[in-house]
Design a protein around this motif. Structure first.
Motif, PDB file in Angstrom:
ATOM      1  N   ARG A  31      -8.064   7.199  13.966  1.00  0.00           N
ATOM      2  CA  ARG A  31      -8.300   7.641  12.596  1.00  0.00           C
ATOM      3  C   ARG A  31      -7.253   6.970  11.717  1.00  0.00           C
ATOM      4  O   ARG A  31      -6.290   6.405  12.192  1.00  0.00           O
ATOM      5  CB  ARG A  31      -8.219   9.152  12.482  1.00  0.00           C
ATOM      6  N   GLY A  32      -7.467   7.055  10.467  1.00  0.00           N
ATOM      7  CA  GLY A  32      -6.498   6.479   9.551  1.00  0.00           C
ATOM      8  C   GLY A  32      -7.142   5.478   8.629  1.00  0.00           C
ATOM      9  O   GLY A  32      -8.306   5.588   8.279  1.00  0.00           O
ATOM     10  N   ILE A  33      -6.384   4.492   8.284  1.00  0.00           N
ATOM     11  CA  ILE A  33      -6.815   3.521   7.295  1.00  0.00           C
ATOM     12  C   ILE A  33      -7.503   2.342   7.958  1.00  0.00           C
ATOM     13  O   ILE A  33      -7.014   1.803   8.936  1.00  0.00           O
ATOM     14  CB  ILE A  33      -5.603   3.028   6.488  1.00  0.00           C
ATOM     15  N   ASP A  34      -8.637   1.965   7.415  1.00  0.00           N
ATOM     16  CA  ASP A  34      -9.297   0.713   7.798  1.00  0.00           C
ATOM     17  C   ASP A  34      -8.693  -0.341   6.877  1.00  0.00           C
ATOM     18  O   ASP A  34      -9.133  -0.527   5.746  1.00  0.00           O
ATOM     19  CB  ASP A  34     -10.802   0.841   7.602  1.00  0.00           C
ATOM     20  N   GLY A  51      -6.548   0.357   2.003  1.00  0.00           N
ATOM     21  CA  GLY A  51      -7.647   0.698   2.895  1.00  0.00           C
ATOM     22  C   GLY A  51      -8.998   0.488   2.237  1.00  0.00           C
ATOM     23  O   GLY A  51      -9.121   0.393   1.017  1.00  0.00           O
ATOM     24  N   ALA A  52     -10.033   0.455   3.074  1.00  0.00           N
ATOM     25  CA  ALA A  52     -11.396   0.192   2.606  1.00  0.00           C
ATOM     26  C   ALA A  52     -11.998   1.375   1.855  1.00  0.00           C
ATOM     27  O   ALA A  52     -12.834   1.190   0.989  1.00  0.00           O
ATOM     28  CB  ALA A  52     -12.291  -0.158   3.791  1.00  0.00           C
ATOM     29  N   ALA A  53     -11.579   2.583   2.176  1.00  0.00           N
ATOM     30  CA  ALA A  53     -12.229   3.772   1.639  1.00  0.00           C
ATOM     31  C   ALA A  53     -11.610   4.277   0.344  1.00  0.00           C
ATOM     32  O   ALA A  53     -11.846   5.404  -0.052  1.00  0.00           O
ATOM     33  CB  ALA A  53     -12.195   4.885   2.688  1.00  0.00           C
ATOM     34  N   GLY A  54     -10.815   3.468  -0.314  1.00  0.00           N
ATOM     35  CA  GLY A  54     -10.187   3.902  -1.542  1.00  0.00           C
ATOM     36  C   GLY A  54      -9.027   4.853  -1.315  1.00  0.00           C
ATOM     37  O   GLY A  54      -8.630   5.595  -2.214  1.00  0.00           O
ATOM     38  N   ASP A  55      -8.500   4.860  -0.090  1.00  0.00           N
ATOM     39  CA  ASP A  55      -7.331   5.680   0.208  1.00  0.00           C
ATOM     40  C   ASP A  55      -6.163   5.222  -0.651  1.00  0.00           C
ATOM     41  O   ASP A  55      -6.113   4.071  -1.080  1.00  0.00           O
ATOM     42  CB  ASP A  55      -6.946   5.541   1.687  1.00  0.00           C
ATOM     43  N   PRO A  56      -5.190   6.100  -0.873  1.00  0.00           N
ATOM     44  CA  PRO A  56      -4.005   5.668  -1.623  1.00  0.00           C
ATOM     45  C   PRO A  56      -3.291   4.538  -0.886  1.00  0.00           C
ATOM     46  O   PRO A  56      -3.279   4.489   0.340  1.00  0.00           O
ATOM     47  CB  PRO A  56      -3.123   6.922  -1.657  1.00  0.00           C
ATOM     48  N   GLU A  57      -2.719   3.627  -1.646  1.00  0.00           N
ATOM     49  CA  GLU A  57      -1.948   2.559  -1.032  1.00  0.00           C
ATOM     50  C   GLU A  57      -0.755   3.170  -0.310  1.00  0.00           C
ATOM     51  O   GLU A  57      -0.221   4.197  -0.718  1.00  0.00           O
ATOM     52  CB  GLU A  57      -1.459   1.575  -2.085  1.00  0.00           C
ATOM     53  N   ILE A  58      -0.348   2.524   0.759  1.00  0.00           N
ATOM     54  CA  ILE A  58       0.804   2.968   1.536  1.00  0.00           C
ATOM     55  C   ILE A  58       1.802   1.828   1.605  1.00  0.00           C
ATOM     56  O   ILE A  58       1.425   0.673   1.819  1.00  0.00           O
ATOM     57  CB  ILE A  58       0.383   3.378   2.958  1.00  0.00           C
ATOM     58  N   MET A  59       3.074   2.159   1.429  1.00  0.00           N
ATOM     59  CA  MET A  59       4.121   1.163   1.561  1.00  0.00           C
ATOM     60  C   MET A  59       5.003   1.555   2.730  1.00  0.00           C
ATOM     61  O   MET A  59       5.363   2.725   2.881  1.00  0.00           O
ATOM     62  CB  MET A  59       4.947   1.050   0.287  1.00  0.00           C
ATOM     63  N   MET A  60       5.318   0.582   3.581  1.00  0.00           N
ATOM     64  CA  MET A  60       6.172   0.810   4.737  1.00  0.00           C
ATOM     65  C   MET A  60       7.285  -0.224   4.745  1.00  0.00           C
ATOM     66  O   MET A  60       7.128  -1.315   4.201  1.00  0.00           O
ATOM     67  CB  MET A  60       5.371   0.671   6.027  1.00  0.00           C
ATOM     68  N   VAL A  61       8.376   0.131   5.384  1.00  0.00           N
ATOM     69  CA  VAL A  61       9.472  -0.800   5.591  1.00  0.00           C
ATOM     70  C   VAL A  61       9.470  -1.180   7.070  1.00  0.00           C
ATOM     71  O   VAL A  61       9.419  -0.308   7.935  1.00  0.00           O
ATOM     72  CB  VAL A  61      10.833  -0.167   5.227  1.00  0.00           C
TER      73      VAL A  61
END
Length: 103
Positions: free
Chosen positions: A35-38, A57-67
């Motif tokens: 599960r999670g972001i495509d 992500g493809a589904a319009g999920d909020p953008e995620i930023m990682m370090v």
């Protein structure tokens, strides 16, 4: 090219290496847990402590930023290269394999 000096200590580097080995999850793919972001797109920024990655992500999920610290970034690069070559979707030179069309 002049390389910037890293902005981390030897202790941080040792911790990142230990974390990468000791905290690495199992690779077994379990469809019920998938599960999670495509992931469809990303941007990558650099810093003296590693890389920042911002994913979309493809589904319009909020953008995620990682370090990604240097150890994780390097391990990710190597894992993607190995997986891609073994999976047949990455050429030896690192480019995406073109589909073979049936005639």
């Amino acid at each position: 090219m002049n390389r910037k000096p890293p902005d981390y200590t030897e202790a941080e580097l040792r911790r990142w290496r230990a974390d990468m080995l000791l905290k690495q999850p199992a690779i077994e793919v379990m469809p019920g847990l998938l599960r999670g972001i495509d992931l469809v797109s990303f941007s990558l920024g650099t810093s003296a402590k590693g890389a920042y990655i911002r994913i979309v992500g493809a589904a319009g999920d909020p953008e995620i930023m990682m370090v990604l610290n240097p150890v994780v970034a390097t391990a990710l690069r190597d894992a993607i290269t190995t997986s891609g070559r073994e999976g047949g979707w990455l050429e030896e030179d690192g480019t995406v394999a073109e589909p073979i069309l049936a005639l």
